[in-house]
Write an enzyme that holds these catalytic residues in place. Structure first.
Site, PDB file in Angstrom:
ATOM      1  N   ILE A  71       0.839  -1.193   0.000  1.00 48.82           N
ATOM      2  CA  ILE A  71       0.000   0.000   0.000  1.00 48.82           C
ATOM      3  C   ILE A  71       0.875   1.245   0.000  1.00 48.82           C
ATOM      4  CG2 ILE A  71      -1.586   1.367   1.452  1.00 48.82           C
ATOM      5  CD1 ILE A  71      -2.841  -1.234   2.354  1.00 48.82           C
ATOM      6  N   CYS A  72       0.458   2.228  -0.788  1.00 45.82           N
ATOM      7  CA  CYS A  72       1.107   3.537  -0.749  1.00 45.82           C
ATOM      8  C   CYS A  72       0.013   4.605  -0.777  1.00 45.82           C
ATOM      9  CB  CYS A  72       2.084   3.712  -1.902  1.00 45.82           C
ATOM     10  SG  CYS A  72       1.291   3.795  -3.535  1.00 45.82           S
ATOM     11  N   ALA A  73       0.373   5.840  -1.074  1.00 47.39           N
ATOM     12  CA  ALA A  73      -0.614   6.920  -1.033  1.00 47.39           C
ATOM     13  C   ALA A  73      -1.594   6.841  -2.201  1.00 47.39           C
ATOM     14  CB  ALA A  73       0.086   8.271  -1.021  1.00 47.39           C
TER      15      ALA A  73
END
Length: 376
Positions: A71-73
């Site tokens: 997961i990232c932004a």
């Protein structure tokens, strides 16, 4: 191995299905401020830029015997890291649009369906924001909707109901209300206490004019005396004398913070009067359904956030502190802690004084709920 791109709904289903390992590749400040938390989730933070270096130490704490969700932004960094993990034989997927998408995911749960009434809690999981739809005789009332208005229109269509009333319990500080927009799209009436609008000229029907508002054959009581404390014009709604939509006044684990208007001690007095005078006559059997929650542990065995008023009174110290001075000091002691980011700008949007683009709205709302701070 194939790399699967998943959406927020699929991630939510994975979380609830059992143990899940999340690799969050945002920077440490973002991760520490706001991350996915659940009893089934184990997560680790290794920033995206660390993976730009060819350092095998980045991979030593990652499990090879189960799936890793990256997961990232916004999704791009997670995809790149997922590819690196895939090359090394890990089973991996990634959240396609990142925490932005997670922030905008809504999960509806039916609280009650009887006596010609259906009550649905709509959980914006990442924000801890809760809204409601009451349906009766083909009519629907929406309470405390978020800005993603299509979610409510979709549910109403699925229920073969027309939205006729939209209510905000108060002017929200941590997310943008969808009330005015739903009113515009459906021609339904938008209700809020006039005192919440700070003199702004937002089209609305004043809640203070009403003791009761019917939807279909359901009697939605606007409590004869408002329930201020979190904000001066906060109003709770009693549905069929059984369900209290309490806004940010009473939570499963505590009370709403009274300090966002800069008058913590003054508003704490109002909160005391609300708890020990205006809500005192409600029986312990009333189910409290708030507009926010602070932890996944507040989701009950039926899948929604709610608790009997008697349980809340029993389990929460501040709800048992009948001495006004002691109550006030307990409330004021927590004032000013972890204020919602951007809350002043969000308030201006919610009273109709400022307009923003959808991208700006998403940016303003990023982060957890910080309206429920007085916990047992």
């Amino acid at each position: 191995m194939a790399i699967a791109m998943i959406n927020a709904k699929e991630l939510y289903e994975k979380i609830n299905a059992g143990p899940l390992f999340i690799l969050d590749v945002r920077n440490p400040e973002e991760y520490n401020d706001w991350k996915i938390e659940h009893k089934n989730v184990s997560s680790i933070n290794i920033p995206y830029f660390d993976f730009l270096e060819d350092n095998e130490d980045n991979y030593k704490d990652l499990p090879k015997d189960r799936e890793i969700v990256v997961i990232c932004a916004k999704g791009g960094g997670a995809e790149m890291v997922a590819e690196l993990l895939d090359e090394r034989g890990f089973t991996v997927s990634y959240l396609g649009l990142g925490m932005i998408e997670w922030s905008q995911f809504y999960h509806p749960v039916t609280v009650a369906a009887k006596d010609n009434m259906k009550l649905i809690q709509i959980n914006r999981v990442a924000k801890g924001c809760l809204s409601y739809m009451i349906i009766s005789d083909g009519q629907a009332m929406v309470v405390d909707p978020g800005r993603h208005t299509e979610e409510y229109l979709k549910i109403a269509e699925q229920e073969n109901a027309k939205i006729v009333d939209i209510m905000d319990t108060h002017c929200h500080a941590d997310h943008i209300s969808g009330g005015p927009e739903i009113s515009h799209k459906t021609s339904g009436t938008y209700y809020i206490s006039t005192g919440e609008l700070q003199g702004a000229d937002l089209p609305h029907e004043p809640l203070e004019k009403y003791d009761s508002i019917k939807v279909g054959s359901v009697d939605v009581k606007v409590l004869a005396v408002p329930t201020p404390g979190h904000t001066p014009g906060s109003t709770s709604f009693l549905i069929n004398d059984k369900y209290l939509l309490s806004g940010d006044t009473v939570f499963v684990g505590g009370l709403g913070r009274p300090d966002l208007g800069g008058k913590a001690r003054e508003w704490a007095q109002s909160l005391y009067d609300t708890v020990f005078k205006k809500l005192a006559d409600l029986p312990d059997s009333v189910m409290v359904l708030p507009s926010h929650y602070a932890s996944p542990s507040e989701v009950n065995d039926n899948g929604y956030v709610g608790a009997l008023l008697g349980e809340i009174r029993k389990n929460n110290e501040i709800m048992r502190t009948e001495n006004r001075a002691e109550f006030t000091e307990m409330v004021v002691a927590t004032a000013g802690q972890s204020t919602p980011p951007n809350f002043e700008e969000i308030l201006q949007i919610n009273i109709g004084a400022v307009e923003v683009t959808p991208d700006k709205a998403a940016e303003l709302e990023i982060g957890p709920n910080r309206c429920a701070v007085h916990h047992a």
